[in-house]
Design a protein around this motif. Sequence first.
Motif, PDB file in Angstrom:
ATOM      1  N   ARG A 146      45.944  46.807  42.611  1.00  0.00           N
ATOM      2  CA  ARG A 146      44.865  46.087  41.931  1.00  0.00           C
ATOM      3  C   ARG A 146      45.337  44.741  41.376  1.00  0.00           C
ATOM      4  O   ARG A 146      44.619  43.744  41.432  1.00  0.00           O
ATOM      5  CB  ARG A 146      44.278  46.944  40.802  1.00  0.00           C
ATOM      6  N   LEU A 147      46.549  44.712  40.829  1.00  0.00           N
ATOM      7  CA  LEU A 147      47.048  43.456  40.255  1.00  0.00           C
ATOM      8  C   LEU A 147      47.333  42.424  41.337  1.00  0.00           C
ATOM      9  O   LEU A 147      47.206  41.224  41.101  1.00  0.00           O
ATOM     10  CB  LEU A 147      48.316  43.734  39.439  1.00  0.00           C
ATOM     11  N   SER A 201      44.577  39.898  42.173  1.00  0.00           N
ATOM     12  CA  SER A 201      44.254  38.825  41.224  1.00  0.00           C
ATOM     13  C   SER A 201      45.540  38.153  40.768  1.00  0.00           C
ATOM     14  O   SER A 201      46.239  38.684  39.903  1.00  0.00           O
ATOM     15  CB  SER A 201      43.494  39.374  40.013  1.00  0.00           C
ATOM     16  N   CYS A 258      47.215  38.243  37.109  1.00  0.00           N
ATOM     17  CA  CYS A 258      46.630  39.335  36.318  1.00  0.00           C
ATOM     18  C   CYS A 258      47.699  40.100  35.544  1.00  0.00           C
ATOM     19  O   CYS A 258      47.461  40.553  34.433  1.00  0.00           O
ATOM     20  CB  CYS A 258      45.856  40.291  37.222  1.00  0.00           C
ATOM     21  N   ASP A 308      48.172  38.795  32.147  1.00  0.00           N
ATOM     22  CA  ASP A 308      46.972  38.698  31.322  1.00  0.00           C
ATOM     23  C   ASP A 308      46.613  40.089  30.808  1.00  0.00           C
ATOM     24  O   ASP A 308      46.235  40.965  31.575  1.00  0.00           O
ATOM     25  CB  ASP A 308      45.817  38.123  32.161  1.00  0.00           C
ATOM     26  N   CYS A 361      43.139  41.378  31.685  1.00  0.00           N
ATOM     27  CA  CYS A 361      43.010  41.721  33.098  1.00  0.00           C
ATOM     28  C   CYS A 361      43.682  43.061  33.399  1.00  0.00           C
ATOM     29  O   CYS A 361      43.134  43.892  34.142  1.00  0.00           O
ATOM     30  CB  CYS A 361      43.613  40.610  33.957  1.00  0.00           C
ATOM     31  N   GLU A 409      41.469  45.905  32.076  1.00  0.00           N
ATOM     32  CA  GLU A 409      40.322  46.189  32.930  1.00  0.00           C
ATOM     33  C   GLU A 409      40.753  46.930  34.195  1.00  0.00           C
ATOM     34  O   GLU A 409      40.051  47.819  34.678  1.00  0.00           O
ATOM     35  CB  GLU A 409      39.592  44.892  33.288  1.00  0.00           C
ATOM     36  N   ALA A 410      41.913  46.564  34.724  1.00  0.00           N
ATOM     37  CA  ALA A 410      42.421  47.258  35.917  1.00  0.00           C
ATOM     38  C   ALA A 410      42.739  48.715  35.594  1.00  0.00           C
ATOM     39  O   ALA A 410      42.455  49.620  36.394  1.00  0.00           O
ATOM     40  CB  ALA A 410      43.656  46.543  36.442  1.00  0.00           C
TER      41      ALA A 410
END
Length: 206
Positions: free
Chosen positions: A72-73, A76, A79, A82, A85, A88-89
């Motif tokens: 997932r990272l 982005s 991310c 962050d 971020c 949220e992941a």
Amino acid sequence: MIALLAGAPALVAGCAGATGEAPRTPRPGVHVALMPAAWATEASVEGVDGDSAMASALARRGGARVSLLSARLSRSPGCADDAACVREAARALGASKIARTELAGLGATVLVRGAIVDVETQMREQLMQEVVHDADPARLRAAIERLGERLAKPWAPLPPGPRRAWYEEPWLWVGVAAAATAGAAAGIGVALSSGEGDPDVVLTPP
């Protein structure tokens, strides 16, 4: 009274075969989102699979469900640096905790650091570190696994309760006490209903 006490041996005999472990309430499982292991320095040791080492330790020692955030990272850029971020992941995976593994090298010495962060509050709950001298991939993996086991200790499943003999079970003695109390009450009733010329009845508690 005789009929009541006659049933007591049957109660004891029926309980004699009941043995086993005391009931336990299992701890709820923890879902951990694992950040990719990262080097904080330019100096590093090649061939260290920190992600699998930490994931296996968290699952083995703490019974945690571990999901990797790397995929997932990677979608982005930036991310991983962050906090919002990353949170949220982790939320998207349904995780309640985030595990971070960081390494910093200085010559042949490497500092390995592991941390657990709460997803919702973003508060760091645990931080542990270990210094590895003469670091190589095997020694670093072992250090990461040790850190993972220590980080997972609060979630570790409860050990099995000690086995108790049938005569140590509390419900057995509750039944015996109830039978004895009923017998004593019957004896008191007989004594109170007897004539004035009858001798006193002395009850000795069991």
